[in-house]
Design an enzyme around this catalytic site. Structure first.
Site, mmCIF file in Angstrom:
data_model
loop_
_atom_site.group_PDB
_atom_site.id
_atom_site.type_symbol
_atom_site.label_atom_id
_atom_site.label_comp_id
_atom_site.label_asym_id
_atom_site.label_seq_id
_atom_site.Cartn_x
_atom_site.Cartn_y
_atom_site.Cartn_z
ATOM 1 N N HIS A 59 0.850 -1.187 0.000
ATOM 2 C CA HIS A 59 0.000 0.000 0.000
ATOM 3 C C HIS A 59 0.888 1.240 0.000
ATOM 4 O O HIS A 59 2.052 1.201 0.423
ATOM 5 C CB HIS A 59 -0.893 0.011 1.237
ATOM 6 C CG HIS A 59 -1.981 -1.002 1.198
ATOM 7 N ND1 HIS A 59 -3.067 -0.949 2.041
ATOM 8 C CD2 HIS A 59 -2.172 -2.107 0.433
ATOM 9 C CE1 HIS A 59 -3.876 -1.966 1.805
ATOM 10 N NE2 HIS A 59 -3.345 -2.689 0.829
ATOM 11 N N GLU A 61 0.958 3.852 1.903
ATOM 12 C CA GLU A 61 1.473 4.240 3.212
ATOM 13 C C GLU A 61 2.643 3.363 3.632
ATOM 14 O O GLU A 61 3.642 3.862 4.169
ATOM 15 C CB GLU A 61 0.387 4.143 4.289
ATOM 16 C CG GLU A 61 -0.830 4.986 4.016
ATOM 17 C CD GLU A 61 -1.955 4.237 3.309
ATOM 18 O OE1 GLU A 61 -3.125 4.469 3.667
ATOM 19 O OE2 GLU A 61 -1.669 3.424 2.402
ATOM 20 N N CYS A 89 -6.210 1.952 5.817
ATOM 21 C CA CYS A 89 -6.823 0.690 6.247
ATOM 22 C C CYS A 89 -6.226 0.280 7.597
ATOM 23 O O CYS A 89 -5.315 0.931 8.110
ATOM 24 C CB CYS A 89 -6.569 -0.395 5.204
ATOM 25 S SG CYS A 89 -4.844 -0.936 5.137
ATOM 26 N N CYS A 92 -2.338 -0.343 7.504
ATOM 27 C CA CYS A 92 -1.541 0.878 7.423
ATOM 28 C C CYS A 92 -1.658 1.703 8.701
ATOM 29 O O CYS A 92 -0.666 2.280 9.162
ATOM 30 C CB CYS A 92 -1.960 1.686 6.208
ATOM 31 S SG CYS A 92 -1.576 0.833 4.648
#
Length: 155
Positions: A59, A61, A89, A92
């Site tokens: 992801h 992040e 999410c 993260c």
């Protein structure tokens, strides 16, 4: 009303995150971008690429946190601010708590899996040993439109 330099800086960093999100979208990934800033300097950047990398943790992040950790030679990112185009999410958000991120600034809310006050509030949970200051909605319209356009094109 006088200009707010801190708000201007936040918008500037979110524009950078939007630019990174465009890289993800251009590669067919969900367009999310993230920037990590310490003392006014970008120390990490990332964009979504779990599909292309065959890595569920890729992801935006996580990529930005990894780059920031390497840049600072420390897994603790005390005093850092993360700017991300979509509310993080659970994975993260948990990584931000473990990294001791001071502040999270996100663009669009994620009503399906957001973990910074949306569905969960992991980053501010009193059950954890660190809490992250959160500001949502910075350039929310632009961030949300990028995501809506991406999903509209895929339908």
């Amino acid at each position: 009303m006088s200009p707010d330099p801190a708000a201007d800086f936040d918008r500037s960093m979110m524009h950078r995150a939007l630019s990174l999100a465009g890289k993800a979208g251009g590669a067919g990934e969900v367009p999310v971008g993230a920037v990590v800033v310490v003392d006014g300097q970008i120390v990490g950047e990332g964009w979504n690429h779990p599909v292309g990398s065959h890595d569920p943790t890729a992801h935006a992040e996580i990529q930005a946190l990894r780059e920031a950790g390497a840049s600072l030679a420390n897994y603790r990112l005390v005093g850092a601010t993360v700017y991300v185009t979509l509310e993080p999410c659970a994975m993260c958000a948990g990584a931000m708590v473990h990294a001791r991120i001071a502040r999270l600034v996100y663009g669009a809310a994620d009503p399906k899996s957001g973990a910074a006050g949306g569905v969960f509030d992991i980053v501010r949970s009193p059950l954890l040993n660190h809490q992250v200051e959160v500001e949502g909605g910075v350039l929310a319209d632009e961030c949300g439109e990028l995501l809506r356009d991406f999903f509209r094109a895929r339908r």
